[in-house]
Design a protein around this motif. Structure first.
Motif, PDB file in Angstrom:
ATOM      1  N   LEU A 272       0.841  -1.200   0.000  1.00 25.49           N
ATOM      2  CA  LEU A 272       0.000   0.000   0.000  1.00 25.49           C
ATOM      3  C   LEU A 272       0.875   1.248   0.000  1.00 25.49           C
ATOM      4  O   LEU A 272       0.618   2.202  -0.742  1.00 25.49           O
ATOM      5  CB  LEU A 272      -0.916   0.002   1.229  1.00 25.49           C
ATOM      6  N   HIS A 273       1.893   1.212   0.825  1.00 32.82           N
ATOM      7  CA  HIS A 273       2.801   2.365   0.891  1.00 32.82           C
ATOM      8  C   HIS A 273       3.417   2.648  -0.482  1.00 32.82           C
ATOM      9  O   HIS A 273       3.454   3.795  -0.938  1.00 32.82           O
ATOM     10  CB  HIS A 273       3.897   2.093   1.920  1.00 32.82           C
ATOM     11  N   ASN A 274       3.874   1.598  -1.152  1.00 28.76           N
ATOM     12  CA  ASN A 274       4.500   1.789  -2.466  1.00 28.76           C
ATOM     13  C   ASN A 274       3.495   2.283  -3.506  1.00 28.76           C
ATOM     14  O   ASN A 274       3.825   3.102  -4.363  1.00 28.76           O
ATOM     15  CB  ASN A 274       5.168   0.490  -2.928  1.00 28.76           C
ATOM     16  N   VAL A 275       2.270   1.781  -3.415  1.00 27.98           N
ATOM     17  CA  VAL A 275       1.222   2.226  -4.338  1.00 27.98           C
ATOM     18  C   VAL A 275       0.927   3.710  -4.099  1.00 27.98           C
ATOM     19  O   VAL A 275       0.861   4.510  -5.038  1.00 27.98           O
ATOM     20  CB  VAL A 275      -0.060   1.376  -4.151  1.00 27.98           C
ATOM     21  N   CYS A 276       0.791   4.080  -2.825  1.00 25.07           N
ATOM     22  CA  CYS A 276       0.447   5.477  -2.495  1.00 25.07           C
ATOM     23  C   CYS A 276       1.575   6.418  -2.879  1.00 25.07           C
ATOM     24  O   CYS A 276       1.341   7.533  -3.330  1.00 25.07           O
ATOM     25  CB  CYS A 276       0.135   5.623  -1.007  1.00 25.07           C
ATOM     26  N   LYS A 277       2.782   5.955  -2.693  1.00 25.22           N
ATOM     27  CA  LYS A 277       3.930   6.791  -3.036  1.00 25.22           C
ATOM     28  C   LYS A 277       3.917   7.083  -4.547  1.00 25.22           C
ATOM     29  O   LYS A 277       4.136   8.206  -4.971  1.00 25.22           O
ATOM     30  CB  LYS A 277       5.222   6.075  -2.636  1.00 25.22           C
ATOM     31  N   LYS A 278       3.636   6.038  -5.304  1.00 30.18           N
ATOM     32  CA  LYS A 278       3.561   6.195  -6.763  1.00 30.18           C
ATOM     33  C   LYS A 278       2.443   7.183  -7.117  1.00 30.18           C
ATOM     34  O   LYS A 278       2.615   8.042  -7.985  1.00 30.18           O
ATOM     35  CB  LYS A 278       3.278   4.820  -7.395  1.00 30.18           C
ATOM     36  N   VAL A 302      -9.779 -12.231  -4.298  1.00 29.60           N
ATOM     37  CA  VAL A 302      -9.709 -10.765  -4.388  1.00 29.60           C
ATOM     38  C   VAL A 302     -10.948 -10.143  -3.752  1.00 29.60           C
ATOM     39  O   VAL A 302     -12.051 -10.658  -3.903  1.00 29.60           O
ATOM     40  CB  VAL A 302      -9.616 -10.305  -5.875  1.00 29.60           C
ATOM     41  N   GLN A 303     -10.739  -9.076  -3.024  1.00 30.23           N
ATOM     42  CA  GLN A 303     -11.847  -8.262  -2.515  1.00 30.23           C
ATOM     43  C   GLN A 303     -11.554  -6.820  -2.901  1.00 30.23           C
ATOM     44  O   GLN A 303     -10.429  -6.356  -2.750  1.00 30.23           O
ATOM     45  CB  GLN A 303     -11.917  -8.334  -0.976  1.00 30.23           C
ATOM     46  N   GLU A 304     -12.570  -6.132  -3.400  1.00 32.15           N
ATOM     47  CA  GLU A 304     -12.308  -4.731  -3.725  1.00 32.15           C
ATOM     48  C   GLU A 304     -13.419  -3.824  -3.243  1.00 32.15           C
ATOM     49  O   GLU A 304     -14.526  -4.276  -2.936  1.00 32.15           O
ATOM     50  CB  GLU A 304     -12.057  -4.546  -5.218  1.00 32.15           C
ATOM     51  N   GLU A 305     -13.110  -2.552  -3.152  1.00 33.86           N
ATOM     52  CA  GLU A 305     -14.102  -1.589  -2.673  1.00 33.86           C
ATOM     53  C   GLU A 305     -13.972  -0.269  -3.412  1.00 33.86           C
ATOM     54  O   GLU A 305     -12.868   0.201  -3.682  1.00 33.86           O
ATOM     55  CB  GLU A 305     -13.911  -1.361  -1.167  1.00 33.86           C
ATOM     56  N   LYS A 306     -15.152   0.285  -3.704  1.00 35.70           N
ATOM     57  CA  LYS A 306     -15.162   1.619  -4.317  1.00 35.70           C
ATOM     58  C   LYS A 306     -15.164   2.637  -3.189  1.00 35.70           C
ATOM     59  O   LYS A 306     -15.934   2.518  -2.233  1.00 35.70           O
ATOM     60  CB  LYS A 306     -16.420   1.731  -5.193  1.00 35.70           C
ATOM     61  N   LEU A 307     -14.297   3.623  -3.259  1.00 39.01           N
ATOM     62  CA  LEU A 307     -14.192   4.604  -2.181  1.00 39.01           C
ATOM     63  C   LEU A 307     -15.204   5.734  -2.364  1.00 39.01           C
ATOM     64  O   LEU A 307     -15.581   6.050  -3.492  1.00 39.01           O
ATOM     65  CB  LEU A 307     -12.791   5.224  -2.165  1.00 39.01           C
ATOM     66  N   ASP A 308     -15.603   6.327  -1.254  1.00 38.75           N
ATOM     67  CA  ASP A 308     -16.530   7.468  -1.332  1.00 38.75           C
ATOM     68  C   ASP A 308     -15.827   8.646  -1.991  1.00 38.75           C
ATOM     69  O   ASP A 308     -16.420   9.406  -2.742  1.00 38.75           O
ATOM     70  CB  ASP A 308     -16.973   7.894   0.076  1.00 38.75           C
ATOM     71  N   LYS A 309     -14.539   8.774  -1.670  1.00 44.71           N
ATOM     72  CA  LYS A 309     -13.806   9.932  -2.160  1.00 44.71           C
ATOM     73  C   LYS A 309     -12.415   9.464  -2.601  1.00 44.71           C
ATOM     74  O   LYS A 309     -11.741   8.748  -1.859  1.00 44.71           O
ATOM     75  CB  LYS A 309     -13.665  10.925  -1.006  1.00 44.71           C
ATOM     76  N   ALA A 310     -12.018   9.859  -3.806  1.00 44.90           N
ATOM     77  CA  ALA A 310     -10.698   9.438  -4.304  1.00 44.90           C
ATOM     78  C   ALA A 310      -9.594  10.010  -3.418  1.00 44.90           C
ATOM     79  O   ALA A 310      -9.693  11.142  -2.948  1.00 44.90           O
ATOM     80  CB  ALA A 310     -10.518   9.915  -5.739  1.00 44.90           C
ATOM     81  N   THR A 311      -8.557   9.218  -3.185  1.00 39.46           N
ATOM     82  CA  THR A 311      -7.485   9.651  -2.296  1.00 39.46           C
ATOM     83  C   THR A 311      -6.161   8.990  -2.670  1.00 39.46           C
ATOM     84  O   THR A 311      -6.143   8.005  -3.420  1.00 39.46           O
ATOM     85  CB  THR A 311      -7.832   9.297  -0.826  1.00 39.46           C
ATOM     86  N   ASN A 312      -5.070   9.512  -2.125  1.00 41.61           N
ATOM     87  CA  ASN A 312      -3.790   8.809  -2.212  1.00 41.61           C
ATOM     88  C   ASN A 312      -3.170   8.697  -0.819  1.00 41.61           C
ATOM     89  O   ASN A 312      -1.978   8.450  -0.678  1.00 41.61           O
ATOM     90  CB  ASN A 312      -2.835   9.482  -3.201  1.00 41.61           C
ATOM     91  N   SER A 313      -4.009   8.892   0.202  1.00 46.10           N
ATOM     92  CA  SER A 313      -3.516   8.835   1.576  1.00 46.10           C
ATOM     93  C   SER A 313      -3.494   7.396   2.071  1.00 46.10           C
ATOM     94  O   SER A 313      -4.513   6.706   2.066  1.00 46.10           O
ATOM     95  CB  SER A 313      -4.421   9.666   2.482  1.00 46.10           C
TER      96      SER A 313
END
Ligand SMILES: [Mg+2]
Length: 406
Positions: A272-278, A302-313
């Motif tokens: 997650l950290h590497n994804v967010c950094k990118k 796999v499990q996925e979720e749509k977020l309420d608000k886009a973020t990179n945090s």
């Protein structure tokens, strides 16, 4: 008249500055960087320039001519310069959607209207960008700002002889171009200069008054574009070579198969950290996040979720990851790998326009940026968000780190 504001950012003595950055004991010393096979000099520190070492000078000649000075000669390390260049360009993308990379140490960026959005004057804005590059990357740059690429380039040259920043306003163009040599204009080579001289044009300011027909006839479309650019019209467009990914994923096999929940969660946090950094590097946000676990016998869950608000945090995303992981994980199964995938990526428009303002003061964003800054200085993976704040990364992760002693 157009009101574009184009900045040219240009690294000062770039290769030499990169070497000094990596080896601070070279600071304030005459440093020369040599081309492949140590043939000739391709970069000089300020001190080497002052001594009189010339660009392109063969190494053996410089050694002979400046033998009395303690010049440090270094073989070029292009992968290092490339690395530092990428960091610089990534930093610039925080200020502008369009980063038009012109060379390894030069890029045009479009800053139009950022003065209004950030309630800051353009001179303070480019000063801020210059100081940020110096602080975060460790490289000194010159920044020229004007309403066309050609004028921005001239302004950046003038910046080198002033305090590192320079603006050519539309009202002062004639004065700024007065007596400027033709060869000092971007895009004017020996041939064009010769043609212009044969018609009595010896300096840049004389181009402004000559009629359009002359340029069209003698130099073609490019010649006319040159005149318009020097008049402050943005004719040559900024082209961003930057590619923006549509999805980012990080997956990795465990060194040993595992059913250890804490261990697998730690792995996911690292991904997650590497994804967010990118995402932050590209100034993008995600609105779909997904967790993948692969079992010992290669079954994928796999499990996925749509977020309420886009973020990179990663602080925000970590909550989702934990939830999705809890849905997936079964302690009776042995796993071989894990991964994080993000889709539906978009530009972080808000951050683009207001990099001085509120959103950067949000705690989570500040923390993420601090981690990025530390990683830029000390290497990837030096720290990561742990389950209770920050912890050092475990040894098994070190093999994917690339340490740069910044
Ligand atoms: Mg340069």
């Amino acid at each position: 008249m157009n009101n574009k504001k184009i900045a040219l950012i240009d690294g000062d003595n770039f290769f030499a500055s990169c070497e000094i950055l990596m080896n601070p004991s070279l600071k304030n010393k005459p440093v020369c960087v040599l081309s492949n096979n140590d043939g000739c000099i391709i970069a000089r520190s300020k001190e080497a320039k002052q001594i009189g070492v010339r660009m392109g000078m063969p190494y053996f000649m410089a050694k002979k001519e400046f033998g009395n000075y303690n010049i440090v000669y270094i073989s070029a390390d292009f992968s290092l310069y490339h690395d530092i260049s990428i960091r610089m360009m990534n930093l610039l993308s925080k200020y502008s959607d369009i980063v038009d990379i012109y060379s390894i140490d030069e890029a045009f960026i479009d800053l139009t209207n950022l003065d209004k959005y950030n309630r800051i004057s353009y001179i303070n804005l480019i000063t801020h960008i210059r100081e940020t590059i110096l602080k975060e990357i460790g490289i000194s740059v010159s920044i020229g700002l004007s309403s066309s690429k050609t004028l921005a380039k001239i302004a950046s040259h003038k910046a080198k002889n002033s305090c590192g920043v320079y603006i050519i306003n539309n009202e002062n163009i004639h004065k700024e171009l007065y007596k400027l040599d033709l060869e000092d204009i971007w895009g004017v080579g020996k041939n064009i200069a010769r043609t212009l001289r044969s018609f009595g044009i010896f300096h840049a300011h004389e181009i402004l008054n000559k009629d359009d027909e002359f340029f069209k006839y003698e130099l073609g479309k490019k010649g006319l574009e040159l005149k318009y650019e020097l008049q402050g019209q943005a004719i040559i467009p900024l082209i961003s070579k930057e590619e923006y990914p549509k999805s980012i994923q990080r997956t990795r096999a465990f060194p040993n198969f595992s059913s250890n929940k804490d261990y697998i969660m730690t792995e996911l946090e690292l991904h997650l950290h590497n994804v967010c950094k990118k995402l932050r590097e590209k100034n993008q946000v995600t609105s779909i996040i997904s967790v993948m676990l692969r079992t010992k016998d290669f079954k994928v869950f796999v499990q996925e979720e749509k977020l309420d608000k886009a973020t990179n945090s990663e602080i925000v995303l970590k909550k989702y990851i934990r939830k999705l992981f809890n849905l997936l994980f079964n302690q009776n199964i042995i796993y071989r790998s894990s991964g994080i995938l993000t889709y539906s990526l978009e530009k972080n428009e808000k951050n683009q326009l207001s990099f001085f303002q509120d959103n950067l003061n949000i705690k989570e964003n500040k923390l993420s940026r601090t981690i990025d800054e530390l990683e830029n200085k000390f290497g990837n993976g030096i720290i990561a968000l742990g389950q209770s704040g920050i912890k050092t990364v475990q040894n098994e992760h070190k093999r994917q780190m690339r340490f740069r002693p910044f």
